[in-house]
Design a protein around this motif. Sequence first.
Motif, PDB file in Angstrom:
ATOM      1  N   GLY A 169       0.807  -1.205   0.000  1.00  0.00           N
ATOM      2  CA  GLY A 169       0.000   0.000   0.000  1.00  0.00           C
ATOM      3  C   GLY A 169       0.842   1.258   0.000  1.00  0.00           C
ATOM      4  N   SER A 170       1.922   1.269   0.763  1.00  0.00           N
ATOM      5  CA  SER A 170       2.808   2.430   0.819  1.00  0.00           C
ATOM      6  C   SER A 170       3.480   2.672  -0.525  1.00  0.00           C
ATOM      7  N   VAL A 171       3.929   1.586  -1.170  1.00  0.00           N
ATOM      8  CA  VAL A 171       4.580   1.713  -2.474  1.00  0.00           C
ATOM      9  C   VAL A 171       3.603   2.239  -3.510  1.00  0.00           C
ATOM     10  N   VAL A 172       2.395   1.664  -3.542  1.00  0.00           N
ATOM     11  CA  VAL A 172       1.392   2.090  -4.515  1.00  0.00           C
ATOM     12  C   VAL A 172       0.991   3.539  -4.274  1.00  0.00           C
ATOM     13  N   GLU A 173       0.828   3.909  -3.007  1.00  0.00           N
ATOM     14  CA  GLU A 173       0.452   5.286  -2.698  1.00  0.00           C
ATOM     15  C   GLU A 173       1.532   6.258  -3.148  1.00  0.00           C
ATOM     16  N   GLY A 174       2.787   5.922  -2.891  1.00  0.00           N
ATOM     17  CA  GLY A 174       3.881   6.786  -3.335  1.00  0.00           C
ATOM     18  C   GLY A 174       3.925   6.910  -4.846  1.00  0.00           C
ATOM     19  N   ALA A 175       3.716   5.782  -5.537  1.00  0.00           N
ATOM     20  CA  ALA A 175       3.716   5.796  -7.006  1.00  0.00           C
ATOM     21  C   ALA A 175       2.583   6.653  -7.538  1.00  0.00           C
ATOM     22  N   ALA A 176       1.402   6.527  -6.926  1.00  0.00           N
ATOM     23  CA  ALA A 176       0.240   7.294  -7.368  1.00  0.00           C
ATOM     24  C   ALA A 176       0.467   8.788  -7.200  1.00  0.00           C
ATOM     25  N   ARG A 177       0.976   9.189  -6.052  1.00  0.00           N
ATOM     26  CA  ARG A 177       1.156  10.615  -5.786  1.00  0.00           C
ATOM     27  C   ARG A 177       2.267  11.206  -6.658  1.00  0.00           C
ATOM     28  N   ALA A 178       3.312  10.430  -6.907  1.00  0.00           N
ATOM     29  CA  ALA A 178       4.362  10.886  -7.819  1.00  0.00           C
ATOM     30  C   ALA A 178       3.820  11.036  -9.233  1.00  0.00           C
ATOM     31  N   GLY A 179       2.990  10.077  -9.650  1.00  0.00           N
ATOM     32  CA  GLY A 179       2.414  10.139 -10.982  1.00  0.00           C
ATOM     33  C   GLY A 179       1.478  11.313 -11.164  1.00  0.00           C
ATOM     34  N   LEU A 180       0.669  11.603 -10.159  1.00  0.00           N
ATOM     35  CA  LEU A 180      -0.243  12.741 -10.245  1.00  0.00           C
ATOM     36  C   LEU A 180       0.528  14.059 -10.308  1.00  0.00           C
ATOM     37  N   CYS A 181       1.615  14.153  -9.570  1.00  0.00           N
ATOM     38  CA  CYS A 181       2.461  15.343  -9.650  1.00  0.00           C
ATOM     39  C   CYS A 181       3.070  15.492 -11.042  1.00  0.00           C
ATOM     40  N   ALA A 182       3.549  14.385 -11.619  1.00  0.00           N
ATOM     41  CA  ALA A 182       4.130  14.423 -12.960  1.00  0.00           C
ATOM     42  C   ALA A 182       3.092  14.858 -13.984  1.00  0.00           C
ATOM     43  N   ARG A 183       1.877  14.334 -13.860  1.00  0.00           N
ATOM     44  CA  ARG A 183       0.798  14.757 -14.770  1.00  0.00           C
ATOM     45  C   ARG A 183       0.527  16.244 -14.622  1.00  0.00           C
ATOM     46  N   GLY A 184       0.552  16.725 -13.378  1.00  0.00           N
ATOM     47  CA  GLY A 184       0.322  18.141 -13.139  1.00  0.00           C
ATOM     48  C   GLY A 184       1.363  19.014 -13.807  1.00  0.00           C
ATOM     49  N   VAL A 185       2.623  18.606 -13.749  1.00  0.00           N
ATOM     50  CA  VAL A 185       3.697  19.380 -14.381  1.00  0.00           C
ATOM     51  C   VAL A 185       3.475  19.482 -15.887  1.00  0.00           C
ATOM     52  N   ILE A 186       3.131  18.363 -16.517  1.00  0.00           N
ATOM     53  CA  ILE A 186       2.933  18.363 -17.968  1.00  0.00           C
ATOM     54  C   ILE A 186       1.791  19.288 -18.362  1.00  0.00           C
ATOM     55  N   TYR A 187       0.661  19.210 -17.668  1.00  0.00           N
ATOM     56  CA  TYR A 187      -0.481  20.060 -18.027  1.00  0.00           C
ATOM     57  C   TYR A 187      -0.199  21.532 -17.738  1.00  0.00           C
ATOM     58  N   LEU A 188       0.535  21.820 -16.663  1.00  0.00           N
ATOM     59  CA  LEU A 188       0.916  23.206 -16.406  1.00  0.00           C
ATOM     60  C   LEU A 188       1.742  23.767 -17.562  1.00  0.00           C
ATOM     61  N   LEU A 189       2.711  22.989 -18.022  1.00  0.00           N
ATOM     62  CA  LEU A 189       3.581  23.454 -19.098  1.00  0.00           C
ATOM     63  C   LEU A 189       2.834  23.572 -20.420  1.00  0.00           C
ATOM     64  N   VAL A 190       1.999  22.583 -20.740  1.00  0.00           N
ATOM     65  CA  VAL A 190       1.227  22.639 -21.986  1.00  0.00           C
ATOM     66  C   VAL A 190       0.283  23.840 -21.963  1.00  0.00           C
ATOM     67  N   GLY A 191      -0.397  24.056 -20.831  1.00  0.00           N
ATOM     68  CA  GLY A 191      -1.290  25.202 -20.730  1.00  0.00           C
ATOM     69  C   GLY A 191      -0.547  26.517 -20.873  1.00  0.00           C
ATOM     70  N   ALA A 192       0.633  26.620 -20.250  1.00  0.00           N
ATOM     71  CA  ALA A 192       1.428  27.847 -20.349  1.00  0.00           C
ATOM     72  C   ALA A 192       1.889  28.084 -21.786  1.00  0.00           C
ATOM     73  N   LEU A 193       2.290  27.009 -22.480  1.00  0.00           N
ATOM     74  CA  LEU A 193       2.699  27.143 -23.881  1.00  0.00           C
ATOM     75  C   LEU A 193       1.527  27.556 -24.762  1.00  0.00           C
ATOM     76  N   ALA A 194       0.342  26.994 -24.483  1.00  0.00           N
ATOM     77  CA  ALA A 194      -0.849  27.352 -25.257  1.00  0.00           C
ATOM     78  C   ALA A 194      -1.210  28.822 -25.044  1.00  0.00           C
ATOM     79  N   LEU A 195      -1.019  29.325 -23.841  1.00  0.00           N
ATOM     80  CA  LEU A 195      -1.254  30.744 -23.582  1.00  0.00           C
ATOM     81  C   LEU A 195      -0.303  31.610 -24.415  1.00  0.00           C
ATOM     82  N   GLN A 196       0.942  31.195 -24.525  1.00  0.00           N
ATOM     83  CA  GLN A 196       1.905  31.946 -25.329  1.00  0.00           C
ATOM     84  C   GLN A 196       1.508  31.928 -26.799  1.00  0.00           C
ATOM     85  N   VAL A 197       0.992  30.783 -27.271  1.00  0.00           N
ATOM     86  CA  VAL A 197       0.513  30.700 -28.657  1.00  0.00           C
ATOM     87  C   VAL A 197      -0.665  31.646 -28.858  1.00  0.00           C
ATOM     88  N   ALA A 198      -1.579  31.676 -27.897  1.00  0.00           N
ATOM     89  CA  ALA A 198      -2.754  32.538 -27.998  1.00  0.00           C
ATOM     90  C   ALA A 198      -2.369  34.012 -28.102  1.00  0.00           C
TER      91      ALA A 198
END
Length: 279
Positions: free
Chosen positions: A20-49
């Motif tokens: 459970g501890s391993v899975v929880e750590g993996a899940a939270r790391a993955g959600l953070c990684a997803r957050g970074v990607i969407y933050l960057l894509v959104g910021a780039l899209a704003l620059q395009v706009a």
Amino acid sequence: MDTSAPARTARLRARRVARGSVVEGAARAGLCARGVIYLLVGALALQVAFGDTSRQADRGGALAELAQQPFGAVLLWALGIGLVGMALWRLSEAVFGSVGQDGRSARKRALAVARFAFYVVVAFSVLSFAASRNRGGGGSSDQQSRDATARALEIPAGQWLVGAAGIAVIVTGGWIGVRAVLRRYRDELRLGQMSRRTRQLVDITGVAGGAARGLVFAVAGVFAVRAAVDYEPERAKGLDDTLRTFADTPLGPWLLVCVAAGLVLFGVSSFAMARWRRV
């Protein structure tokens, strides 16, 4: 007196806790990684706009932007490893079930399998980019979409396959958007650990971010269906071209600004999920 049964029970309990501890750590790391990607894509899209058409508003553009930062190589590897954690978490949900009353249902397990496959692909692309440092990184999402569509159209029943895939993406986008608007993500959060103010902020990011993400999925699916109907691979669009399409509407770049801001908010929502989601 036989002490083997209590010992086995203790060992099993310890394994479950460790797993459970391993899975929880993996899940939270993955959600953070997803957050970074969407933050960057959104910021780039704003620059395009706002007129910077040289930017590539997709995952490749986000990774290239990250690579230019101090310790960029380390950040890229950390992002890829986080996404591997996301894939492993989804795999554990497929095998052991997820949280919630119907977490072990066939529908939830099938959904977990689909998410696992998706994040395997995403993690592989990010790790490949990190290893090559953008040397032969696979090209833009637009070119990848056109190439994949062209290959699919060449096989027997290819038009039907591409059309079905496009419809599936449209349905997925609608499902993502509806869940966000109905705030179904709340079912997966530890709401009791949040203050009233925090819950309000999470709702703003969750609803707006999820709706924007769902809209982007749905529009990309529409382009895939058009490519199948017209038998023209060039009509298929990746994330970058899909986002740029919003700027070509009668609302002009302001619609793209709204969608890009929504993607940034979805990135923030992912960080909130990493903090308060029940795993």
